[in-house]
Write a protein that holds these residues in place. Sequence first.
Motif, PDB file in Angstrom:
ATOM      1  N   TYR A   1       0.856  -1.184   0.000  1.00 32.42           N
ATOM      2  CA  TYR A   1       0.000   0.000   0.000  1.00 32.42           C
ATOM      3  C   TYR A   1       0.893   1.236   0.000  1.00 32.42           C
ATOM      4  N   ALA A   2       0.532   2.226  -0.787  1.00 29.72           N
ATOM      5  CA  ALA A   2       1.314   3.463  -0.834  1.00 29.72           C
ATOM      6  C   ALA A   2       0.377   4.662  -0.817  1.00 29.72           C
ATOM      7  N   ALA A   3       0.706   5.643   0.023  1.00 34.19           N
ATOM      8  CA  ALA A   3      -0.078   6.878   0.119  1.00 34.19           C
ATOM      9  C   ALA A   3       0.794   8.048  -0.300  1.00 34.19           C
ATOM     10  N   LEU A   4       0.346   8.772  -1.320  1.00 36.32           N
ATOM     11  CA  LEU A   4       1.077   9.906  -1.862  1.00 36.32           C
ATOM     12  C   LEU A   4       0.375  11.193  -1.430  1.00 36.32           C
ATOM     13  N   PHE A   5       1.135  12.153  -0.907  1.00 37.15           N
ATOM     14  CA  PHE A   5       0.553  13.379  -0.372  1.00 37.15           C
ATOM     15  C   PHE A   5       1.188  14.606  -1.006  1.00 37.15           C
ATOM     16  N   ASN A   6       0.343  15.567  -1.355  1.00 38.57           N
ATOM     17  CA  ASN A   6       0.809  16.889  -1.784  1.00 38.57           C
ATOM     18  C   ASN A   6       0.525  17.867  -0.653  1.00 38.57           C
ATOM     19  N   LEU A   7       1.565  18.298   0.042  1.00 32.62           N
ATOM     20  CA  LEU A   7       1.399  19.174   1.197  1.00 32.62           C
ATOM     21  C   LEU A   7       1.432  20.652   0.824  1.00 32.62           C
ATOM     22  N   SER A   8       1.646  20.944  -0.439  1.00 34.90           N
ATOM     23  CA  SER A   8       1.775  22.333  -0.870  1.00 34.90           C
ATOM     24  C   SER A   8       0.407  22.970  -1.097  1.00 34.90           C
ATOM     25  N   ASP A   9       0.422  24.261  -1.375  1.00 33.36           N
ATOM     26  CA  ASP A   9      -0.819  25.016  -1.551  1.00 33.36           C
ATOM     27  C   ASP A   9      -1.251  25.091  -3.008  1.00 33.36           C
ATOM     28  N   HIS A  10      -0.645  24.300  -3.879  1.00 28.40           N
ATOM     29  CA  HIS A  10      -1.027  24.281  -5.290  1.00 28.40           C
ATOM     30  C   HIS A  10      -0.859  22.868  -5.825  1.00 28.40           C
ATOM     31  N   PRO A  11      -1.513  22.533  -6.921  1.00 33.06           N
ATOM     32  CA  PRO A  11      -1.389  21.181  -7.467  1.00 33.06           C
ATOM     33  C   PRO A  11       0.072  20.844  -7.759  1.00 33.06           C
ATOM     34  N   LYS A  12       0.420  19.583  -7.530  1.00 36.89           N
ATOM     35  CA  LYS A  12       1.814  19.193  -7.675  1.00 36.89           C
ATOM     36  C   LYS A  12       1.900  17.716  -8.025  1.00 36.89           C
ATOM     37  N   GLU A  13       2.921  17.375  -8.799  1.00 38.74           N
ATOM     38  CA  GLU A  13       3.151  15.985  -9.170  1.00 38.74           C
ATOM     39  C   GLU A  13       3.899  15.279  -8.046  1.00 38.74           C
ATOM     40  N   VAL A  14       3.402  14.108  -7.670  1.00 36.05           N
ATOM     41  CA  VAL A  14       4.044  13.303  -6.627  1.00 36.05           C
ATOM     42  C   VAL A  14       4.407  11.962  -7.267  1.00 36.05           C
ATOM     43  N   ASP A  15       5.638  11.499  -7.002  1.00 32.83           N
ATOM     44  CA  ASP A  15       6.093  10.277  -7.651  1.00 32.83           C
ATOM     45  C   ASP A  15       6.537   9.249  -6.621  1.00 32.83           C
ATOM     46  N   ILE A  16       6.556   7.989  -7.072  1.00 34.54           N
ATOM     47  CA  ILE A  16       7.041   6.900  -6.242  1.00 34.54           C
ATOM     48  C   ILE A  16       7.897   5.985  -7.108  1.00 34.54           C
ATOM     49  N   ASP A  17       9.112   5.713  -6.648  1.00 33.12           N
ATOM     50  CA  ASP A  17      10.070   4.869  -7.359  1.00 33.12           C
ATOM     51  C   ASP A  17       9.946   3.442  -6.844  1.00 33.12           C
ATOM     52  N   PHE A  18       9.633   2.496  -7.722  1.00 34.96           N
ATOM     53  CA  PHE A  18       9.402   1.119  -7.296  1.00 34.96           C
ATOM     54  C   PHE A  18      10.666   0.462  -6.748  1.00 34.96           C
ATOM     55  N   ASP A  19      11.846   0.887  -7.221  1.00 37.75           N
ATOM     56  CA  ASP A  19      13.092   0.327  -6.691  1.00 37.75           C
ATOM     57  C   ASP A  19      13.225   0.604  -5.193  1.00 37.75           C
ATOM     58  N   ASP A  20      12.703   1.741  -4.753  1.00 36.78           N
ATOM     59  CA  ASP A  20      12.770   2.081  -3.329  1.00 36.78           C
ATOM     60  C   ASP A  20      11.934   1.130  -2.484  1.00 36.78           C
ATOM     61  N   LEU A  21      11.006   0.434  -3.144  1.00 37.42           N
ATOM     62  CA  LEU A  21      10.142  -0.522  -2.442  1.00 37.42           C
ATOM     63  C   LEU A  21      10.539  -1.970  -2.746  1.00 37.42           C
ATOM     64  N   ASN A  22      11.657  -2.135  -3.439  1.00 38.36           N
ATOM     65  CA  ASN A  22      12.127  -3.475  -3.834  1.00 38.36           C
ATOM     66  C   ASN A  22      11.112  -4.207  -4.698  1.00 38.36           C
ATOM     67  N   MET A  23      10.493  -3.445  -5.600  1.00 41.89           N
ATOM     68  CA  MET A  23       9.533  -4.026  -6.535  1.00 41.89           C
ATOM     69  C   MET A  23      10.123  -3.943  -7.932  1.00 41.89           C
ATOM     70  N   ASN A  24      10.188  -5.071  -8.614  1.00 47.73           N
ATOM     71  CA  ASN A  24      10.799  -5.144  -9.946  1.00 47.73           C
ATOM     72  C   ASN A  24       9.771  -5.541 -10.995  1.00 47.73           C
ATOM     73  N   GLY A  25      10.098  -5.247 -12.253  1.00 45.83           N
ATOM     74  CA  GLY A  25       9.222  -5.618 -13.351  1.00 45.83           C
ATOM     75  C   GLY A  25       8.004  -4.727 -13.427  1.00 45.83           C
ATOM     76  N   ASN A  26       6.977  -5.239 -14.081  1.00 45.41           N
ATOM     77  CA  ASN A  26       5.731  -4.474 -14.170  1.00 45.41           C
ATOM     78  C   ASN A  26       5.031  -4.457 -12.816  1.00 45.41           C
ATOM     79  N   VAL A  27       4.598  -3.304 -12.432  1.00 52.02           N
ATOM     80  CA  VAL A  27       3.882  -3.150 -11.161  1.00 52.02           C
ATOM     81  C   VAL A  27       2.471  -2.659 -11.458  1.00 52.02           C
TER      82      VAL A  27
END
Length: 460
Positions: free
Chosen positions: A393-419
């Motif tokens: 499970y992953a929760a992505l948050f934009n804490l800023s006062d305007h719309p913003k792109e938030v990213d998650i790198d699968f390598d940081d979660l030890n997930m390989n291949g298609n996710v």
Amino acid sequence: MKRTASVLLLLTYFAATSAQTRPAVAATPPMGWNSYNCYGSAIHENEVKANARYMARHLKQYGWQYVVVDFLWSYDNPPGSNIGNPFQKNLDDGSFIPWLTMDKWGRLTPQPTKFPSAFGGKGFAPLAKYVHALGLKFGIHVMRGIPRQAVWARSPVLGAKGITADMIADTNSKCSWMNHMYGLDMAKPGAQAYLNSLLKLYAAWGVDFIKVDDIARPYSASEIEGYSKAIANCGRPMVLSISPGETPFKQAVHLKQNVNMWRMADDFWDNWSMQLKMFDYAKQWEGTGGPGHWPDCDMLQIGKLSKRGPVGPERYSRFTEDELYTHMTFWCIYRSPLILGGNLPENRPLEVRLFSNAEVLAVNQQGANPRQLYKRDSTMVWYSHLTGSKNIYAALFNLSDHPKEVDIDFDDLNMNGNVGVRDLWKKQDLGSFKKSYKHKINAHGALLLKLSTNDKLSRK
């Protein structure tokens, strides 16, 4: 000798069997409703029942189960009165006015004008029975210690012959914001007996959840242990929740040994700056939660609040819709207890959506080992593992006062291949992705995802 050994073996067997079959308390974060944020001290029995009926009809199927009556249920709030705090004006005058409803053993009981079913010394037993009949569980709030009026009256302590309330009270131990209790000197003979009598009374009423206030800050270790022992010996499983925060982090081991929930911070309200601060508290307590013991972000500030106080005018939550989703998303990914604070019968479709998404609630109930992946440039990601699988499970948050792109790198979660990526709030598969996923999120908004390496979707 052989007979004695056989008896001992049998006793050991039955004790072990009992321990294995005894219901687990707070094996997952407790889910329920508390009266404080919408009614303060002025909750009445009919309103408790109305919230219980709503929960049974609309929310029980999703795991919501506790109905908790918060503070000053022994005080007479006339119908329609607002909270305020009837004790704040004269904290140091030694007054025992307003008088609280109390039995001969120095134990507070429900005020019958607010809880009519308590007439005749029945206590909360009839209300608990009503809640249980709906398939729910019943809880109460109490203040740490012993009533000052019991000390003044020298009420006898049940189960401690010759001991009276004045002999076990620590009159130097006082709540800084309410003047009707003294702390207990747990080194005094009879202090534990008083707590034992209290919890046996609650068990007889059918209480399943007890929230003890004015005990986590300053941290009252001996009294916490006293409540824990009393619950263990009362004959009924109960969740032990302590408040308010900021609970000292250095007590993490003691907390896990003695309580099921502890507040990380002071009262949380529908204020974005408080939400930002809660992220910091949660990071400090990261890794301390687990079956039977949960750091508590406080009640959910969603729905109709402050109908009779305690903070601000009657209103629906001041959080924006995006902030509400962030609020609920973080409580779920962090595995905080989920205790609703709004008046449930006044829920709108928005509240219904927030409280009845089974996929989102599964993050709270089935996730494991929540961790912050990163916090940078006004964006933040938390994640947890789905128990019994390789999914995350992953929760992505934009804490800023305007719309913003938030990213998650699968390598940081030890997930390989298609996710495979699934949006849990929308209950939609977003496709399969390699290496990373990113999404533009509204100001103060959040995205809650389920990431799966065995997803068959082919999109890259």
